[in-house]
Design an enzyme around this catalytic site. Structure first.
Site, PDB file in Angstrom:
ATOM      1  N   HIS A 124       0.811  -1.227   0.000  1.00 36.41           N
ATOM      2  CA  HIS A 124       0.000   0.000   0.000  1.00 36.41           C
ATOM      3  C   HIS A 124       0.841   1.273   0.000  1.00 36.41           C
ATOM      4  O   HIS A 124       0.311   2.353   0.233  1.00 36.41           O
ATOM      5  CB  HIS A 124      -0.947  -0.006   1.201  1.00 36.41           C
ATOM      6  CG  HIS A 124      -1.970  -1.092   1.131  1.00 36.41           C
ATOM      7  ND1 HIS A 124      -2.613  -1.588   2.249  1.00 36.41           N
ATOM      8  CD2 HIS A 124      -2.460  -1.799   0.083  1.00 36.41           C
ATOM      9  CE1 HIS A 124      -3.452  -2.549   1.883  1.00 36.41           C
ATOM     10  NE2 HIS A 124      -3.373  -2.691   0.578  1.00 36.41           N
ATOM     11  N   SER A 225      -6.644  -9.041   9.539  1.00 36.06           N
ATOM     12  CA  SER A 225      -7.984  -9.620   9.386  1.00 36.06           C
ATOM     13  C   SER A 225      -8.303  -9.881   7.922  1.00 36.06           C
ATOM     14  O   SER A 225      -9.307 -10.513   7.608  1.00 36.06           O
ATOM     15  CB  SER A 225      -9.035  -8.681   9.981  1.00 36.06           C
ATOM     16  OG  SER A 225      -9.061  -7.455   9.246  1.00 36.06           O
TER      17      SER A 225
END
EC number: 2.3.1.286
Length: 297
Positions: A124, A225
């Site tokens: 990212h 997650s």
């Protein structure tokens, strides 16, 4: 369905992971949480923070840029000054030992590199760099920090709570008064060199990660997650290729139904992995137990 690992069977989990080396590691915010950088989600994957600014909002809306850079003015020092956690250092050692082929991190804090890992892809982007949307020039976030502080001396640094990824809470009343610097070369809009929500990861970066996956025997997800598809896709690709997926995460993940999972925090799980890996390596070399090198993290 996922295989949940009871405590008495954690060695089986770790042995299977070692047997499927080299491992491509995917990391998320959970590996950095012990450094003081908060996570975005709770253990069930629910969002904990205010709505993030999207790529489209940042580019199109001056006030959203004021909001971002005002909050970043307060939040950046916590990321800049953070030290690698035990988990970051353990992964660097596992890479050195040949167990880890590559790290693909969803974090933008550069803590893996500071811990000594060499083969790392910042999926990212990097929070320590700023990109001009006009001339594409890259510059240091620290340089911009000095400009933000000079232009906004009225901002009180002591009353704001830091948030993830260099963010911080800031009252709306403060936002309107934020002065945002522009590019010194072309007067263009400055943006952190990260992928915002709604933005796209460069295709070349994704392709590089995919090639690394092809040369790895398994995937290990640590502290994520996987609610964001950019990281989750590697689990899908691995499963499709018949490569096992392993999870070290205390809470729910999006890949629970396709992986073998140990519900453990990053530091504890990686420490156990390095210990067993070192033990197996010593046994293979017929080194007596008393002469095995110890590891530190």
């Amino acid at each position: 369905m996922s295989t949940q690992i009871p405590l008495h069977a954690e060695s089986d989990f770790l042995s299977a992971l070692i047997d499927h080396a080299p491992v491509l590691v995917i990391t998320g915010a959970g590996i950095s949480v012990s450094t003081g950088i908060p996570t975005y989600r709770d253990e069930k994957g629910a969002w904990l923070r205010s709505n993030p600014i999207t790529h489209q909002e940042f580019v199109a809306d001056r006030r959203q840029r004021q909001r971002y850079w005002g909050r970043s003015l307060l939040g950046w020092p916590a990321v800049r000054d953070a030290k690698p956690a035990k988990g970051h250092r353990l992964l660097a050692q596992l890479e050195h030992h040949g167990l880890v082929s590559h790290i693909v991190t969803q974090n933008v804090d550069r803590l893996h590199q500071r811990a000594g890992s060499i083969r790392v892809t910042d999926l990212h982007g990097r929070l320590d760099r700023v990109r001009c949307l006009g001339c594409e020039t890259l510059s240091s976030r620290d340089v911009l920090q000095k400009a933000l502080e000079r232009l906004n001396p009225h901002i009180n640094h002591t009353t704001i709570e830091a948030r993830p990824d260099g963010d911080a809470d800031m009252p709306d009343a403060m936002v309107e008064g934020i002065t945002v610097p522009s590019c010194d070369l072309c007067d263009g809009t400055l943006m952190p060199d990260v992928v915002f929500f709604g933005g796209s990861i460069p295709g070349s970066r994704v392709e590089q990660c995919k090639q690394v996956l092809e040369h790895s025997n398994s995937v290990l997800v640590v502290g994520s997650s996987l609610q964001v598809y950019s990281g989750y896709r590697f689990c899908k690709w691995a499963a499709k290729a018949g490569k096992p997926v392993f999870l070290m995460n205390p809470g729910q993940t999006r890949a629970d139904d396709m992986a073998t999972k140990w519900s453990v925090d990053a530091d504890t799980g990686l420490d156990a992995l390095l210990s067993l890996s070192s033990k197996k390596h010593a046994e293979a070399l017929h080194i007596p137990p008393g002469h095995q090198p110890s590891h530190t993290a």
